[in-house]
Design an enzyme around this catalytic site. Structure first.
Site, PDB file in Angstrom:
ATOM      1  N   SER A 171      33.717  39.218  36.848  1.00 30.09           N
ATOM      2  CA  SER A 171      34.943  39.983  36.928  1.00 30.09           C
ATOM      3  C   SER A 171      35.139  40.966  35.770  1.00 30.09           C
ATOM      4  O   SER A 171      36.061  41.782  35.798  1.00 30.09           O
ATOM      5  CB  SER A 171      36.137  39.027  36.973  1.00 30.09           C
ATOM      6  OG  SER A 171      36.223  38.271  35.768  1.00 30.09           O
ATOM      7  N   SER A 183      31.188  35.688  34.828  1.00 33.15           N
ATOM      8  CA  SER A 183      31.945  36.940  34.779  1.00 33.15           C
ATOM      9  C   SER A 183      31.715  37.804  33.546  1.00 33.15           C
ATOM     10  O   SER A 183      32.172  38.942  33.502  1.00 33.15           O
ATOM     11  CB  SER A 183      33.447  36.645  34.916  1.00 33.15           C
ATOM     12  OG  SER A 183      33.741  36.167  36.201  1.00 33.15           O
ATOM     13  N   LYS A 194      39.255  43.314  27.755  1.00 31.68           N
ATOM     14  CA  LYS A 194      39.487  43.052  29.173  1.00 31.68           C
ATOM     15  C   LYS A 194      40.976  42.843  29.405  1.00 31.68           C
ATOM     16  O   LYS A 194      41.653  42.166  28.623  1.00 31.68           O
ATOM     17  CB  LYS A 194      38.701  41.809  29.598  1.00 31.68           C
ATOM     18  CG  LYS A 194      38.742  41.502  31.090  1.00 31.68           C
ATOM     19  CD  LYS A 194      37.833  40.308  31.401  1.00 31.68           C
ATOM     20  CE  LYS A 194      37.812  39.971  32.869  1.00 31.68           C
ATOM     21  NZ  LYS A 194      36.881  38.843  33.174  1.00 31.68           N
TER      22      LYS A 194
END
Length: 247
Positions: A153, A177, A78
């Site tokens: 997210s 997330s 990420k």
């Protein structure tokens, strides 16, 4: 269908010599090139680095040097995890040119385990909402139906894993997330116990609430990733100094 194999399955093929780490990594990069224009799972693809790491892994495996289940396995991070010499954007134009001079602890641990870094995945800008559509680089699309969102997210990580653009990806979870995008994209997302995985080098939304964890297509793969990530890190004041069990 190499991209749908589990980590253990593709690892067994690497160790038998059925496929080389370079060939495997190139196949994954080719798949990213073919599909990610529609999915937008990645912000940065590190093709040159991935092939170089794969070459090292292939030579080590041929020489009988085995670093464990992730040796030669292409994965993604990420894009809020610091990576030396690679942009870490937080999906924000404010950080678009930010290039750290160090690696986050999880990036180091994965590299030490022989994993190959395909690139940095998309997310909500600042990891601050549950759709990932606020990304300054355009939101990722759900691989099952590109008219749908991935959740957030960690939406890019979820999309990359669900579409076979990485064997695993690292996500972060403040409220949901990792878990919500994993659910929306039909994969496994694990939010580990607080302090189990070091946050050093992660751009946190809330230091007391954030967790880093694996996103994979199966539970066994999540265990393989967590085994590498877990453990005390003096660089993270919240890191738990406790033994790591056999996951």
């Amino acid at each position: 269908d190499l991209h749908w194999l589990s980590i253990d399955e593709v690892g067994a093929r690497l160790r038998r010599g059925d496929i080389g780490a370079v060939e495997l990594t190139q196949a994954m990069l080719d798949r990213i090139g073919a599909l990610d224009g529609k999915l937008n799972a990645y912000i940065t693809v590190t093709a040159e680095l991935a092939l170089a790491q794969a070459d090292v892994a292939e030579k080590e495996l041929h020489a009988g040097e085995d670093r464990g289940p992730l040796h030669g396995i292409p994965i993604a991070l990420k894009d809020l995890l610091a990576t030396q010499g690679i942009p870490t954007t937080f999906a924000s134009r404010a950080y678009a040119d930010d290039i750290p001079d160090f690696d986050a602890t999880v990036a180091t641990r994965l590299a030490d385990a022989g994993a190959v870094l395909l690139g940095k995945t998309n997310l909500s800008e600042g990891a601050a909402n549950s759709s990932s559509q606020s990304s300054a680089f355009g939101g990722p699309c759900n691989p099952w139906n590109t008219d749908y969102i991935t959740g957030g997210s960690s939406g890019g990580s979820a999309a990359a894993v669900a579409a076979g653009l990485a064997y695993a990806a690292i996500g972060s979870d403040t409220a949901m997330s990792i878990r919500q995008p994993a659910a929306l994209c039909g994969i496994v997302g694990l939010k580990p116990t607080f302090g189990r995985v070091s946050k050093h080098g992660a751009m946190v939304l809330s230091n007391s609430l954030d967790h880093l964890g694996p996103m994979t297509r199966g539970v066994a793969d999540a265990a393989v990733i967590l085994q590498v990530l877990a453990g005390h890190d003096p660089a993270d004041p919240d890191s738990a100094d406790l033994p790591v069990p056999e996951y």
